[in-house]
Design an enzyme around this catalytic site. Structure first.
Site, PDB file in Angstrom:
ATOM      1  N   GLY A 171       3.930  -4.351  -0.653  1.00 16.98           N
ATOM      2  CA  GLY A 171       3.790  -2.904  -0.513  1.00 16.98           C
ATOM      3  C   GLY A 171       4.862  -2.168  -1.282  1.00 16.98           C
TER       4      GLY A 171
ATOM      5  N   SER B  90       9.991   3.660   0.190  1.00 14.27           N
ATOM      6  CA  SER B  90      10.693   4.706  -0.564  1.00 14.27           C
ATOM      7  C   SER B  90      11.573   3.994  -1.582  1.00 14.27           C
ATOM      8  CB  SER B  90      11.572   5.503   0.398  1.00 14.27           C
ATOM      9  OG  SER B  90      12.497   4.610   1.001  1.00 14.27           O
TER      10      SER B  90
ATOM     11  N   ASP C 200      10.471  11.249   8.084  1.00 15.09           N
ATOM     12  CA  ASP C 200       9.324  10.805   7.279  1.00 15.09           C
ATOM     13  C   ASP C 200       8.432   9.891   8.109  1.00 15.09           C
ATOM     14  OD1 ASP C 200       8.776   9.047   4.134  1.00 15.09           O
ATOM     15  OD2 ASP C 200       7.702  10.690   5.120  1.00 15.09           O
TER      16      ASP C 200
HETATM   17  C1  LIG Z   1      -0.521  -5.191   2.581  1.00  4.53           C
HETATM   18  N1  LIG Z   1       0.813  -5.197   3.068  1.00  4.53           N
HETATM   19  C2  LIG Z   1       1.088  -5.576   4.327  1.00  4.53           C
HETATM   20  O1  LIG Z   1       0.229  -5.959   5.101  1.00  4.53           O
HETATM   21  C3  LIG Z   1       2.522  -5.537   4.735  1.00  4.53           C
HETATM   22  C4  LIG Z   1       3.190  -6.585   5.416  1.00  4.53           C
HETATM   23  C5  LIG Z   1       2.633  -7.904   5.869  1.00  4.53           C
HETATM   24  N2  LIG Z   1       4.486  -6.191   5.636  1.00  4.53           N
HETATM   25  C6  LIG Z   1       4.668  -4.927   5.109  1.00  4.53           C
HETATM   26  C7  LIG Z   1       5.882  -4.155   5.119  1.00  4.53           C
HETATM   27  C8  LIG Z   1       7.146  -4.513   5.610  1.00  4.53           C
HETATM   28  C9  LIG Z   1       7.600  -5.743   6.206  1.00  4.53           C
HETATM   29  O2  LIG Z   1       6.931  -6.772   6.387  1.00  4.53           O
HETATM   30  N3  LIG Z   1       8.914  -5.618   6.540  1.00  4.53           N
HETATM   31  C10 LIG Z   1       9.364  -4.356   6.202  1.00  4.53           C
HETATM   32  C11 LIG Z   1      10.654  -3.770   6.368  1.00  4.53           C
HETATM   33  C12 LIG Z   1      10.846  -2.453   5.932  1.00  4.53           C
HETATM   34  C13 LIG Z   1       9.780  -1.753   5.344  1.00  4.53           C
HETATM   35 CL1  LIG Z   1      10.062  -0.110   4.812  1.00  4.53          CL
HETATM   36  C14 LIG Z   1       8.507  -2.319   5.176  1.00  4.53           C
HETATM   37  C15 LIG Z   1       8.309  -3.641   5.624  1.00  4.53           C
HETATM   38  C16 LIG Z   1       3.443  -4.491   4.549  1.00  4.53           C
HETATM   39  C17 LIG Z   1       3.222  -3.165   3.876  1.00  4.53           C
END
Ligand SMILES: CNC(=O)c1c(C)[nH]c(/C=C2\C(=O)Nc3ccc(Cl)cc32)c1C
Length: 288
Positions: free
Chosen positions: A15, A18, A156
């Site tokens: 993903g 910021s 946010d």
């Molecule tokens: C398609 N992406 C996802 O399913 C996804 C997964 C499995 N994990 C995330 C995001 C994070 C994640 O897994 N740990 C994080 C710590 C801080 C921030 Cl700002 C974001 C994350 C995302 C967006």
């Protein structure tokens, strides 16, 4: 430097937060899966760099079960990259959960949305109230070893910044735009105690309003205010008129959402008042 990242195996990108990309990584020493925010600071303005330093300083000492855990920050000067290592949230973000419920398309391509169960809504809301309570009212030991209130404002809060771990625990992430009043500006704020402190209270109430929007969207699978233009949107927000939640949601949930979405910030509940709501308190006990 870059060699410090040799201890991690880079996996797929998961993903964008910021300031940069977020990548899944595996720590070689013990195989632990983490999330790494990768920020190329070459292109960043001085102000953005200051904001990034502020974000890391805020995350560094915010330890709470409902706030993404910050593990380490590594600067790679050769390639002008900053890496922020944080806990991995296997369940992804709440925006994706809402999208999945919205477009439950079946074999015959009939799209009918499947509502998010009320129990799940209360569970997410309770955990976000606990996270915001830590930000707004948590106590920290300051430089002269005195307990002081944090006054951290997220600023946010939206479904894209709310993450779920493997056990469906909610983690508030991405303090990219957050602001903390426990810094030199705080001294400035003290001098105008009446005005600026209520300002920070105002900002805290804007986090509450954002929380109201998140909870509303989980139920209606639409944000509370929709418009084509920015002007139309701010006109709707100032009017503050919102549709009732879909019929299957309780009167109590409608009341809490309406309270958080009050146009006048003073009429919105604080995190403390929300935690005294019987359903939220009951849910927080279940989470322990
Ligand atoms: C398609 N992406 C996802 O399913 C996804 C997964 C499995 N994990 C995330 C995001 C994070 C994640 O897994 N740990 C994080 C710590 C801080 C921030 Cl700002 C974001 C994350 C995302 C967006």
């Amino acid at each position: 430097d870059a060699r410090q990242m040799d201890g991690y195996e880079a996996l797929e990108s998961i993903g964008s937060g910021s300031f940069g990309l977020i990548r899944k990584v595996r720590r070689k020493a013990d195989g632990k899966i983490l999330a790494r925010k990768e920020i190329d600071y070459r292109k960043m303005s001085t102000k953005e760099k200051e904001q990034l330093v502020a974000e890391v300083n805020i995350l560094k000492d915010l330890k709470h079960p409902n706030i993404v855990e910050f593990l380490e920050r590594v600067i790679d000067r050769e390639n002008s990259f900053i890496y922020i290592l944080m806990e991995y949230c296997e369940g992804g973000d709440l925006a994706a959960v809402i999208r999945r419920h919205k477009e439950k398309s079946y074999v015959v391509q009939l799209t009918a949305s499947v509502p998010i169960p009320e129990e799940f809504v209360w569970s997410i809301m309770t955990q976000l109230v606990l996270a915001l309570h830590e930000c707004h009212c948590g106590m920290i030991v300051n430089e002269d070893n005195q307990p002081a209130p944090r006054h951290i404002l997220h600023r946010d809060l939206k479904p894209d910044n709310v993450f779920l771990d493997a056990k469906k625990n909610v983690k508030l992430g991405d303090f990219g735009l957050s602001r903390s009043l426990t810094n030199p500006q705080k001294a400035f704020a003290q001098t105008y105690v009446g005005e600026l402190i209520t300002d920070s209270l105002y900002d805290a109430k804007s986090d509450i309003w954002s929380l109201g929007c998140v909870v509303y969207e989980m139920c209606a699978l639409e944000p509370p205010f929709l418009a084509e233009t920015q002007n139309e949107l701010s006109a709707k927000i100032k009017l503050g008129r919102i549709q009732m939640l879909p019929a299957q949601y309780s009167q109590e949930l409608n009341m809490v959402v309406r309270a958080m979405l009050q146009v006048n910030p003073r009429r919105r509940p604080t995190t403390g008042e929300l935690l005294s709501n019987s359903r939220i308190r009951y849910t927080s006990v279940q989470l322990k």
